[in-house]
Design a protein around this motif. Structure first.
Motif, short mmCIF file in Angstrom:
data_model
loop_
_atom_site.label_atom_id
_atom_site.label_comp_id
_atom_site.label_asym_id
_atom_site.label_seq_id
_atom_site.Cartn_x
_atom_site.Cartn_y
_atom_site.Cartn_z
N SER A 1 0.86 -1.19 0.00
CA SER A 1 0.00 0.00 0.00
C SER A 1 0.89 1.23 0.00
CB SER A 1 -0.93 0.01 1.22
OG SER A 1 -0.18 0.00 2.43
N PRO B 1 -4.61 0.97 4.52
CA PRO B 1 -5.90 1.56 4.86
C PRO B 1 -7.10 0.65 4.69
CG PRO B 1 -5.35 2.14 2.63
CD PRO B 1 -4.21 1.28 3.13
N ALA C 1 -12.32 1.79 2.61
CA ALA C 1 -11.16 2.53 3.10
C ALA C 1 -11.54 4.00 3.25
CB ALA C 1 -9.97 2.36 2.13
N TRP D 1 -7.90 9.44 2.26
CA TRP D 1 -6.63 8.92 1.78
C TRP D 1 -6.63 8.87 0.26
CZ3 TRP D 1 -1.90 8.88 2.59
CH2 TRP D 1 -1.01 7.93 2.08
N SER E 1 -6.60 5.33 -1.61
CA SER E 1 -7.49 4.24 -1.17
C SER E 1 -7.93 3.36 -2.34
CB SER E 1 -8.71 4.81 -0.45
OG SER E 1 -8.39 5.21 0.86
N HIS F 1 -15.87 6.54 4.90
CA HIS F 1 -15.28 5.53 4.04
C HIS F 1 -16.11 5.36 2.78
CE1 HIS F 1 -12.59 3.01 6.96
NE2 HIS F 1 -12.55 4.30 7.26
#
Length: 273
Positions: free
Chosen positions: A124, A130, A189, A193, A196, A244
Motif C-alpha cells: 500500500s 488503509p 477505506a 486517503w 485508497s 469511508h
C-alpha cells in the motif's frame, strides 16, 4: 561489550552490524546517514517521516537493525520457502475465470481466513495499510444485499436504462448482481486517503489470486460496489463508516463447474523504449 546506539525508533547494534549499508540503501524515505566509522545512523528528527515499512529490519542479515514499532520477535526469519515457478504462476493467472455459478456448500471458514491473511500483506502507498475487510458468509445475507443493490438500480434506471433489464431479471427470480453466490467480500477505506482506490484494488486482487490458488471461484461485484456508494440503505446494511467508501467487492464460493480450456486474450499493447 555490546555497543548500541539508541534512537527514537531505530537501534543499531554495532557489535552485530556488518556496515554493509543495506538498511540505508533500501529505506524508501532515505532516513539513514552513515557515521565516520561506517555505521548507519537513523537521522535526527526522522521519526515523523518513517512509514514503518520494515525494510531496514527485513534486509539486515545480522539482525543489527532494530525498530521500536516493529519488534524482531514479531518479525520471524523468512527461512526456506517453496519456489513458485514462472510457468506455474502463468498457468494460475491464465486459468483464472470469473465464476458466476457456485455449488451449494460453503467455503470452509479456515480457508477464507488463510486467503484474507495472504491478502493483508498486499503493498500500500507509504505503508498506510488503509483497507478494511468485510466478509459475509451467510447466503441469505448475500441475497439481501443483492436485493438492496437492485433497489438502487431500479431508482437510477430511468436515467440509465441499461440497468432496467437487470431489474427485470431480479423480478423474474434471478440474481444478476451477486449470482446467488454463497459469500461476499467487500473492501472499504477512508475517503481522505488519496490512494485508497489503488491500495484496495491491489489488496482485493491479491485476495482473488490466493482464492483461486485455494480452489475458490470469484467474480468482481461491480454493480454492488456502485450501489454501495450511492444507496444509503445498502451502505447501512454493510456497516460502511460515514468517512469511508467501498472500493471493491468480490462474490465467491466453490465453483459449480470446472473449466477445461484457456480462451485467448488480446495481445499486450506494449511500447518498448
Amino acid at each position: 561489550m555490546n555497543k548500541e546506539i539508541m534512537m527514537a525508533l531505530v537501534t543499531i547494534d554495532h557489535a552485530a552490524c556488518r556496515r554493509d549499508g543495506m538498511c540505508a540503501a533500501v529505506c524508501p524515505m532515505g532516513l539513514f546517514d552513515t557515521d565516520g566509522a561506517g555505521f548507519p545512523v537513523f537521522r535526527t528528527g526522522a521519526d515523523q517521516h518513517c512509514i514503518a515499512c520494515g525494510h531496514c529490519i527485513a534486509v539486515c542479515p545480522a539482525s543489527a537493525a532494530r525498530h521500536k514499532a516493529l519488534p524482531l520477535e514479531d518479525a520471524p526469519l523468512m527461512g526456506e520457502f517453496p519456489v513458485i515457478s514462472v510457468p506455474a504462476l502463468h498457468h494460475l493467472v491464465r486459468g483464472r475465470r470469473s465464476v458466476r455459478e457456485f455449488r451449494d456448500e460453503p467455503v470452509p471458514e479456515e480457508l477464507v481466513r488463510e486467503v484474507v491473511e495472504t491478502a493483508r500483506w498486499a503493498p500500500s502507498a507509504v505503508n498506510r495499510q488503509p483497507v478494511h475487510w468485510l466478509v459475509i458468509r451467510t447466503p441469505s445475507e448475500v441475497r439481501r444485499l443483492a436485493g438492496l443493490a437492485v433497489d438502487y438500480l431500479r431508482q437510477i434506471s430511468r436515467q440509465e436504462p441499461r440497468y432496467a433489464p437487470l431489474v427485470d431479471r431480479w423480478e423474474q427470480g434471478k440474481d444478476p448482481i451477486l449470482r446467488n453466490a454463497p459469500h461476499l467480500v467487500v473492501v472499504h477505506a477512508p475517503d481522505e486517503w488519496s490512494w485508497s482506490t489503488v491500495d484496495a484494488t491491489i489488496a482485493l486482487t491479491q485476495f482473488e489470486l490466493a482464492a483461486v490458488a485455494g480452489g475458490i471461484g470469484t467474480c468482481w461485484a461491480g454493480l454492488l460496489m456502485r450501489a454501495a456508494n450511492g444507496h444509503v440503505p445498502l451502505r447501512e446494511a454493510l456497516g460502511i463508516p460515514a468517512d469511508h467508501s467501498v472500493y471493491g467487492a468480490l462474490m465467491f464460493g466453490l465453483p459449480r463447474y470446472r473449466y477445461h480450456r484457456i480462451p485467448p486474450r488480446q495481445a499486450a499493447r506494449v511500447t518498448w523504449r
